[in-house]
Scaffold this motif. Sequence first.
Motif, short mmCIF file in Angstrom:
data_model
loop_
_atom_site.label_atom_id
_atom_site.label_comp_id
_atom_site.label_asym_id
_atom_site.label_seq_id
_atom_site.Cartn_x
_atom_site.Cartn_y
_atom_site.Cartn_z
N PRO A 68 -7.51 19.40 -26.01
CA PRO A 68 -8.93 19.74 -25.99
C PRO A 68 -9.71 18.89 -24.99
O PRO A 68 -10.50 18.00 -25.35
CB PRO A 68 -9.38 19.46 -27.43
CG PRO A 68 -8.46 18.37 -27.90
CD PRO A 68 -7.15 18.60 -27.21
N THR A 69 -9.50 19.14 -23.71
CA THR A 69 -10.07 18.30 -22.67
C THR A 69 -10.82 19.13 -21.64
O THR A 69 -10.66 20.36 -21.57
CB THR A 69 -8.96 17.51 -21.95
OG1 THR A 69 -8.08 18.43 -21.30
CG2 THR A 69 -8.18 16.64 -22.93
N VAL A 70 -11.59 18.44 -20.82
CA VAL A 70 -12.28 19.10 -19.72
C VAL A 70 -11.28 19.64 -18.71
O VAL A 70 -11.52 20.68 -18.07
CB VAL A 70 -13.26 18.11 -19.05
CG1 VAL A 70 -13.84 18.69 -17.76
CG2 VAL A 70 -14.40 17.76 -20.01
N GLU A 71 -10.13 18.97 -18.54
CA GLU A 71 -9.10 19.47 -17.64
C GLU A 71 -8.60 20.85 -18.08
O GLU A 71 -8.42 21.75 -17.25
CB GLU A 71 -7.92 18.49 -17.58
CG GLU A 71 -8.23 17.17 -16.88
CD GLU A 71 -8.84 16.15 -17.82
OE1 GLU A 71 -9.23 16.52 -18.95
OE2 GLU A 71 -8.93 14.97 -17.41
N THR A 72 -8.40 21.02 -19.39
CA THR A 72 -7.99 22.33 -19.90
C THR A 72 -9.08 23.37 -19.66
O THR A 72 -8.80 24.52 -19.29
CB THR A 72 -7.66 22.25 -21.40
OG1 THR A 72 -6.66 21.26 -21.62
CG2 THR A 72 -7.17 23.58 -21.92
N ALA A 73 -10.33 22.97 -19.85
CA ALA A 73 -11.45 23.87 -19.59
C ALA A 73 -11.48 24.28 -18.12
O ALA A 73 -11.78 25.44 -17.79
CB ALA A 73 -12.76 23.21 -19.99
N ALA A 112 -16.12 8.27 -19.68
CA ALA A 112 -15.33 7.89 -18.50
C ALA A 112 -14.27 8.94 -18.19
O ALA A 112 -14.02 9.28 -17.02
CB ALA A 112 -14.67 6.53 -18.73
N GLU A 113 -13.64 9.50 -19.22
CA GLU A 113 -12.64 10.54 -19.00
C GLU A 113 -13.27 11.80 -18.41
O GLU A 113 -12.70 12.44 -17.52
CB GLU A 113 -11.94 10.88 -20.33
CG GLU A 113 -11.13 9.73 -20.90
CD GLU A 113 -10.50 10.12 -22.23
OE1 GLU A 113 -10.75 11.24 -22.70
OE2 GLU A 113 -9.76 9.29 -22.80
N VAL A 114 -14.45 12.14 -18.91
CA VAL A 114 -15.14 13.33 -18.38
C VAL A 114 -15.51 13.12 -16.92
O VAL A 114 -15.37 14.02 -16.09
CB VAL A 114 -16.39 13.63 -19.22
CG1 VAL A 114 -17.21 14.76 -18.61
CG2 VAL A 114 -16.00 13.97 -20.65
N GLU A 115 -15.96 11.91 -16.57
CA GLU A 115 -16.34 11.66 -15.18
C GLU A 115 -15.13 11.69 -14.25
O GLU A 115 -15.22 12.17 -13.12
CB GLU A 115 -17.04 10.30 -15.09
CG GLU A 115 -18.38 10.24 -15.83
CD GLU A 115 -19.32 11.35 -15.42
OE1 GLU A 115 -19.37 11.71 -14.22
OE2 GLU A 115 -20.01 11.89 -16.31
#
Length: 400
Positions: A68-73, A112-115
């Motif tokens: 469930p991450t921004v990378e998957t999005a 930080a992960e999102v950035e």
Amino acid sequence: MEETIAAELAHAAATGSRELDRLCERHAQRFFDEGVEPGFAVESADFNGDGLLICADRYWRLRFLDRPTVETATRCARWLADHVAADARTTVTEKWALGYAFITRDNIQAGAEVERATGALVNGEDRSPEIAYFATLYHAGKFRANFNCEELGEFLKSSLLAMAAGKLREGPLFLALEAFAAFGRHSVTSEHAVRLFEQAWKAPDRTSAVVDICLNGLWWSRPFDRQGELLRTHAGEAVEKYPKNHIFHYRLAAGHRICEAYDEALRSIDTALELLPTMGNRSSHGLLQDQYLAERNAIRTEERRARWMTEQQRLLAELKAENAALRDTVQSSPVRMVEVVAVFTAAIAFAVGSLQVTLNGALSKGDRFVLIATLGAGLLLFALLIVGLTWFMTRVRRRR
């Protein structure tokens, strides 16, 4: 393989939703297990009858539950841009981004992960505002699903991911999310939140997702004047436009309850419960049903409390009236006693005086009669004066 899957799903769609659901789940699981993204094209936004869309939806649901991450999005947004028809893309984007955010709301990435993911997206070869927009909606949707209004407001306002969406940030869905955040932030006035709400609501390209977020924010808001009336009015408009949407009937029931229109509230929540099974497998039926039943119990509880309060107010009014009558009686009793004593004293004085005049002296009968009449008139005037003065004094006091 893609043609075979498409043929199977088309046949299943004609035979019934249960078989279609089973096949979509099976093919989605196979794609996921093999680590292969579906290669077929989706031509519609029909989440109830388009087997290819349902299959893709189940596949990406598995992907988001796994990571469930921004990378998957970002990957999902790229697939959507390549495989979903342009006229269905807006609806699918909103449903997927916000829906996957809801089912993964218990896992919010650190800033930080999102950035870092944003940097990879912005500096990548296939960067685009549409992909950043999808990823922004997904991450913002988690804040919204958890009612983290402060974090949501700050993310929409200042995050690099939201900035990368460019002009898409000016759309009504972003406005609706900003309104949702404003309704729950203590540093923002209710008037400002309502203005954002109205801007999103009146947007010509408003979608059902915009309506949902707007009503959700108004329902969740910190209490303010006209909240119930605004929720009832706008939820009523939503129900007129989307009569089969159970969530909008649920919001309408809440608006009626806040406005103390309990009969209408019960009708609306019962309609929401009736419509809930028709929405398919995408929604969590049990969770929503429990939520709607809790609202129904709240309506009935508040209705009973309102009836009890009305009865208590009626009894209190009767008690006040009885106390007022008793107070008047108690206050007037000494006055009446004074009046009775004055009259009784005058009568005794008249009797004694007239008896003395009758039995003593050498006055003639005419003179005695005049004397007795004069004595009686004087005593009567005295009694009337006492009665009049007491009535005047008590009347002035009551007025005060």
